[in-house]
Motif scaffolding. Structure first.
Motif, mmCIF file in Angstrom:
data_model
loop_
_atom_site.group_PDB
_atom_site.id
_atom_site.type_symbol
_atom_site.label_atom_id
_atom_site.label_comp_id
_atom_site.label_asym_id
_atom_site.label_seq_id
_atom_site.Cartn_x
_atom_site.Cartn_y
_atom_site.Cartn_z
ATOM 1 N N LEU A 193 13.459 1.432 -8.914
ATOM 2 C CA LEU A 193 13.255 2.518 -7.967
ATOM 3 C C LEU A 193 11.760 2.649 -7.736
ATOM 4 N N PHE A 194 11.378 2.526 -6.477
ATOM 5 C CA PHE A 194 10.001 2.722 -6.060
ATOM 6 C C PHE A 194 9.956 3.963 -5.177
ATOM 7 N N SER A 195 8.792 4.381 -4.797
ATOM 8 C CA SER A 195 8.659 5.589 -3.989
ATOM 9 C C SER A 195 9.264 5.440 -2.599
ATOM 10 N N ASP A 196 9.472 4.191 -2.139
ATOM 11 C CA ASP A 196 9.988 3.975 -0.789
ATOM 12 C C ASP A 196 11.266 3.153 -0.721
ATOM 13 N N PRO B 165 0.820 -1.216 0.000
ATOM 14 C CA PRO B 165 0.000 0.000 0.000
ATOM 15 C C PRO B 165 0.858 1.271 0.000
ATOM 16 N N GLY B 166 0.531 2.172 -0.896
ATOM 17 C CA GLY B 166 1.223 3.451 -0.987
ATOM 18 C C GLY B 166 2.474 3.440 -1.853
ATOM 19 N N SER C 163 16.753 -5.161 -1.231
ATOM 20 C CA SER C 163 16.039 -3.884 -1.164
ATOM 21 C C SER C 163 16.628 -2.992 -0.075
ATOM 22 N N PHE C 164 16.562 -1.688 -0.328
ATOM 23 C CA PHE C 164 17.134 -0.699 0.569
ATOM 24 C C PHE C 164 16.137 0.455 0.724
ATOM 25 N N ASP C 165 15.794 0.779 1.974
ATOM 26 C CA ASP C 165 14.887 1.895 2.234
ATOM 27 C C ASP C 165 15.514 3.201 1.770
ATOM 28 N N LEU C 166 14.738 3.997 1.049
ATOM 29 C CA LEU C 166 15.264 5.266 0.539
ATOM 30 C C LEU C 166 15.622 6.233 1.667
ATOM 31 N N ILE C 167 14.968 6.084 2.798
ATOM 32 C CA ILE C 167 15.248 6.967 3.934
ATOM 33 C C ILE C 167 16.714 6.870 4.349
#
Length: 131
Positions: A67-70, A42-43, A87-91
């Motif tokens: 690349l995804f939004s998160d 979701p999102g 996977s790696f959190d963009l934050i």
């Protein structure tokens, strides 16, 4: 009141954008051979996909990147399936240009868990991903 209305409008725009990404997310989820990696969340919105060479200790290995939004993801390509996704959190992700001017199509990806160098086929493609 105006700020609340603005926040409400932004949330609706983000929701609409994530709904538009659902068909692409579902298509990608069928291409990953691992059920341990959730593509449809979701999102989440799909932003960009491409092929790179990942610099490893002894060699460069072809990877598919997303690349995804998160999150940022790279995966191995086996046949028509993507395997072993990382996977790696963009934050927590930081990206730097490679300091050597002769290698302008490289990016250094820094994360708390792992850091690596990726090579694009052109400087223009690297600029697109950096943007």
């Amino acid at each position: 009141y105006e700020r609340q209305l603005k926040d409400f409008a932004e949330k609706n725009m983000n929701l609409a954008a994530s709904i538009d990404s659902i068909p692409k997310l579902e298509q990608l989820s069928k291409m990953f051979s691992s059920d341990s990696f959730q593509v449809v969340v979701p999102g989440r919105r799909f932003i960009l996909q491409g092929s790179i060479l990942k610099h490893c200790r002894k060699e460069m290995i072809k990877r598919e990147i997303f690349l995804f939004s998160d999150i940022f993801v790279y995966a191995q390509i086996k046949g028509k399936k993507y395997t072993n996704p990382q996977s790696f959190d963009l934050i927590y992700l930081n990206v730097k240009e490679y300091p050597n001017e002769e290698k302008q199509n490289l990016l250094i990806v820094l994360t708390p868990r792992k850091s690596f160098v990726i090579q694009f086929s052109s400087i223009e493609e690297r600029k697109l991903w950096l943007k």
